[in-house]
Design an enzyme around this catalytic site. Structure first.
Site, mmCIF file in Angstrom:
data_model
loop_
_atom_site.group_PDB
_atom_site.id
_atom_site.type_symbol
_atom_site.label_atom_id
_atom_site.label_comp_id
_atom_site.label_asym_id
_atom_site.label_seq_id
_atom_site.Cartn_x
_atom_site.Cartn_y
_atom_site.Cartn_z
ATOM 1 N N CYS A 62 -10.324 -17.569 -27.333
ATOM 2 C CA CYS A 62 -11.406 -18.347 -27.931
ATOM 3 C C CYS A 62 -12.773 -17.881 -27.439
ATOM 4 C CB CYS A 62 -11.218 -19.834 -27.610
ATOM 5 S SG CYS A 62 -12.483 -20.892 -28.348
ATOM 6 N N CYS A 77 -5.938 -37.464 -9.791
ATOM 7 C CA CYS A 77 -6.930 -37.764 -10.824
ATOM 8 C C CYS A 77 -6.685 -39.182 -11.326
ATOM 9 C CB CYS A 77 -6.798 -36.749 -11.969
ATOM 10 S SG CYS A 77 -7.816 -37.102 -13.410
ATOM 11 N N ASP A 78 -7.744 -39.830 -11.810
ATOM 12 C CA ASP A 78 -7.553 -41.188 -12.335
ATOM 13 C C ASP A 78 -6.840 -41.185 -13.684
ATOM 14 O OD1 ASP A 78 -9.612 -40.151 -13.840
ATOM 15 O OD2 ASP A 78 -10.988 -41.822 -13.523
ATOM 16 N N SER A 111 -21.369 -48.636 -18.065
ATOM 17 C CA SER A 111 -20.652 -48.463 -19.324
ATOM 18 C C SER A 111 -21.384 -49.209 -20.440
ATOM 19 C CB SER A 111 -19.216 -48.997 -19.199
ATOM 20 O OG SER A 111 -18.475 -48.209 -18.287
ATOM 21 N N CYS A 154 -9.401 -31.456 -20.656
ATOM 22 C CA CYS A 154 -8.584 -32.206 -19.696
ATOM 23 C C CYS A 154 -7.097 -32.030 -19.996
ATOM 24 C CB CYS A 154 -8.952 -33.676 -19.754
ATOM 25 S SG CYS A 154 -7.938 -34.724 -18.671
#
Length: 308
Positions: free
Chosen positions: A223, A178-179, A5, A233
């Site tokens: 779209c 999922c986190d 990170s 997400c």
């Protein structure tokens, strides 16, 4: 591959990346980066894009290149302020948005990136990358876009038709889909008592993974960049569409702007790949006409996409 990170230069990184004492973490991250490079460990930089960061795209990108970083993934920061129910539980941020109805809580935090500015951030970096760094620096966001243009399934859940396969295990063995969805209502079971394969299947087939596709609003289904975006997400689909429908991704306008802008480059790279040439030749096509002999295909430069 190790994920590291790092959000950019010291000023940008330390704005939010601080330790328990309130000190910036930039120096520590840079030491780790040098160790990874020294020992030849493969790594990918995960760069968060907050509101202020989005206004300094080339400063961030060129910093990464100057440090010899080859693999980068830009992660937009999207967080909502907690509603009353969440405040009562002591939570400082809102949980995932609901896909089965209107989401009343749409107030984002002061550090959340603005949709249009996130699109502009990616475009500015892409314009630099496509002229100088294709095949040298690998920006995962750009790789995913090319992959989608070629008609391949998305390697990442956020731009896949459905999600729910990237399960996460908590310290006590509880499994979640999922986190982004580590909350009681999304618990799939526990690896100490339940079958992992069945829990993973339940996550994809009966959980929010299928709803990611089925709950797409009309605005998304019509779209022109749906194949690249796929609605984003589910956690961040709390906006309303131009048809006044719920369930639109917060970054919709930014995604549309970015994916629409780069189509001319994706078209050229696809032509190169289809004729057995590396996509990096697009850097020549951007600068002037490029004729490809094998298969008699011709890329006469990169032209503006007028189908917007």
């Amino acid at each position: 591959m190790v994920d590291l990170s790092l959000d950019g230069p010291r000023e940008i990184h330390d704005r939010y990346r601080r330790d328990r004492r309130g000190n910036g973490s930039f120096d520590g991250v840079m030491r780790r980066l040098k160790l990874l490079q020294k020992h030849g460990v493969e790594y990918n930089v995960m760069a968060s894009v907050a509101r202020e960061t989005a206004r300094r795209p080339l400063e961030v990108y060129r910093f990464f290149k100057d440090k010899g970083i080859e693999f980068i993934q830009f992660v937009p920061i999207i967080e909502r302020l907690p509603a009353s129910a969440e405040q009562a539980l002591g939570l400082s941020l809102a949980g995932p948005s609901a896909l089965d109805g209107e989401e009343p809580n749409t107030q984002v935090t002061p550090w959340t990136v603005w949709p249009e500015e996130y699109g502009d951030f990616l475009i500015a970096i892409y314009e630099d990358w496509v002229r100088n760094d294709v095949g040298i620096t690998f920006v995962m966001n750009f790789e995913w876009a090319l992959n989608a243009w070629l008609g391949n399934p998305s390697p990442v859940c956020i731009h896949a038709k459905q999600c729910g396969r990237s399960v996460v295990i908590e310290h006590n063995g509880d499994l979640f889909a999922c986190d982004h969805y580590v909350s009681p209502e999304y618990r799939l079971g526990n690896i100490l008592t339940d079958d992992l394969a069945r829990m993973a299947e339940r996550s994809q087939m009966k959980g929010f993974g299928v709803a990611k596709e089925n709950a797409l609003p009309r605005w998304c289904r019509e779209c022109e960049v749906l194949a690249a975006c796929r609605g984003g997400c589910p956690k961040h689909r709390f906006a309303r569409s131009h048809y006044d429908e719920p369930g639109l991704h917060y970054l919709c306008s930014g995604y549309r702007k970015f994916f629409g802008h780069i189509r001319k480059y994706l078209r050229a790279m696809a032509t190169l790949l289809e004729n057995g040439h590396p996509a990096s030749l697009v850097m020549q096509a951007v600068k002037g006409p490029l004729v490809i002999r094998p298969g008699q295909a011709v890329v006469a430069g990169v032209k503006e996409d007028r189908a917007k």
